[in-house]
Motif scaffolding. Sequence first.
Motif, short mmCIF file in Angstrom:
data_model
loop_
_atom_site.label_atom_id
_atom_site.label_comp_id
_atom_site.label_asym_id
_atom_site.label_seq_id
_atom_site.Cartn_x
_atom_site.Cartn_y
_atom_site.Cartn_z
N GLN A 1 8.63 5.76 6.45
CA GLN A 1 9.72 5.27 5.44
C GLN A 1 9.17 3.57 5.49
N LEU A 2 9.80 3.60 3.93
CA LEU A 2 9.12 1.75 3.57
C LEU A 2 10.02 0.64 5.14
N PHE B 1 17.50 0.41 5.02
CA PHE B 1 17.23 2.18 5.25
C PHE B 1 18.52 3.00 5.99
N GLN C 1 11.94 -5.41 -8.50
CA GLN C 1 13.81 -5.97 -8.76
C GLN C 1 14.44 -6.20 -10.23
N PHE D 1 9.27 -7.36 -4.65
CA PHE D 1 9.94 -7.11 -3.02
C PHE D 1 8.03 -6.56 -2.36
N LEU E 1 15.13 -0.86 -8.08
CA LEU E 1 13.43 -0.98 -7.72
C LEU E 1 12.98 -0.40 -8.23
N GLN F 1 19.57 -9.60 -0.63
CA GLN F 1 18.73 -9.06 0.22
C GLN F 1 18.25 -7.91 0.17
N GLY F 2 16.47 -8.16 0.83
CA GLY F 2 16.46 -6.54 0.74
C GLY F 2 17.22 -5.74 1.10
N PRO F 3 16.79 -3.67 1.24
CA PRO F 3 16.78 -2.73 1.04
C PRO F 3 16.96 -2.60 2.87
N TRP G 1 10.36 -3.25 5.05
CA TRP G 1 10.75 -3.87 3.76
C TRP G 1 10.20 -5.90 4.16
N GLY G 2 9.58 -6.64 2.78
CA GLY G 2 10.17 -8.12 3.44
C GLY G 2 10.94 -8.40 2.59
N ALA G 3 11.95 -9.82 2.90
CA ALA G 3 13.02 -9.64 2.60
C ALA G 3 12.89 -10.06 0.88
N GLY G 4 12.02 -10.34 0.31
CA GLY G 4 11.92 -10.51 -1.24
C GLY G 4 11.76 -11.44 -1.96
N TYR H 1 19.54 3.66 0.58
CA TYR H 1 19.35 2.50 1.49
C TYR H 1 20.30 2.05 1.10
N GLN I 1 21.57 -2.10 0.24
CA GLN I 1 21.35 -3.27 -0.83
C GLN I 1 22.15 -4.43 -0.64
N LEU J 1 20.85 2.79 -3.00
CA LEU J 1 20.11 2.79 -3.85
C LEU J 1 19.69 4.22 -2.80
N LEU K 1 25.32 -2.41 -2.98
CA LEU K 1 24.37 -1.56 -4.36
C LEU K 1 23.40 -0.64 -3.03
#
Lengths: 112, 113
Positions: free
Chosen positions: B100-101, A45, B38, B89, B44, A41-43, B103-106, A35, A37, A90, A88
Motif C-alpha cells: 500500500q502506498l 487509502f 498532481q 507527493f 496523480l 490534502q494527500g490521498p 504518502w507524504g502530505a504533499g 483513495y 483525496q 482516485l 476527489l
Amino acid sequence: DAGVTQSPTHLIKTRGQQVTLRCSPKSGHDTVSWYQQALGQGPQFIFQYYEEEERQRGNFPDRFSGHQFPNYSSELNVNALLLGDSALYLCASSLPRVTEAFFGQGTRLTVV
Amino acid sequence: GNSVTQMEGPVTLSEEAFLTINCTYTATGYPSLFWYVQYPGEGLQLLLKATKADDKGSNKGFEATYRKETTSFHLEKGSVQVSDSAVYFCALSDEDSNYQLIWGAGTKLIIKP
C-alpha cells in the motif's frame, strides 16, 4: 494502452444518497486500490482489491464498500453520503506484490 | 509503522531557479520510494521512483536519490519552469505495508515567470 480510466469525472449528490464510482485498470493489471483525496490534502487509502476480494482496508467506515469484477474493473460504493465525503476519489492499478501504481484522473464527488 | 514526511509548502520560486523538496521516511523494511506529481484539477502521475539504496530516479529533469543512511529521497531540479507548478507527493511502498502506498502530505510548488 488506455491507462487507468475512471467514470464519471464529476458528480454532485445530495446528503444521504448513495453513489457508485467506476474504475478500469491499466491493461494487464489485476490489483485495484481506491483513495480519497480531500481538497489540499494527500490521498487516503480506502481499500484494495485483488482476485475479486478486498485484500486491505484503510480507516474508512463500512459505508464505503467495493467490488472487483472478473475483468479486474472495480466499483467504489458510498452509502448515506455526508458532506465530508466530498473529495476527489482516485483509483490506482498495479500488479500484485509490485510497488508501482498507476492512477486514473479521479472522480470529483461533491455532496450538497 | 511506515511514514513519510515532506517539507511543507507552498514553495515559491522564480523560473530557472534550483528546486529541492525534502522527503524523509520511516520504514521497517526496504521500501521502494516514489515521487508523484498532481497538476491542478488532475489525478496523480508517477514522476520517478527508486527501488533500492543509492538508486537515482530521474524524469523530465527531476532527480531523486534513495539515501538509506539518511532515510531521505529529496526531489531536485536544476532549472524549474512555470509548467512545473503543481503539488508533489513523496510516497513509499513495501512488503510490510502490503504494497500500500504511504504518502507524504504533499508540497505545492509555485513557479513565477
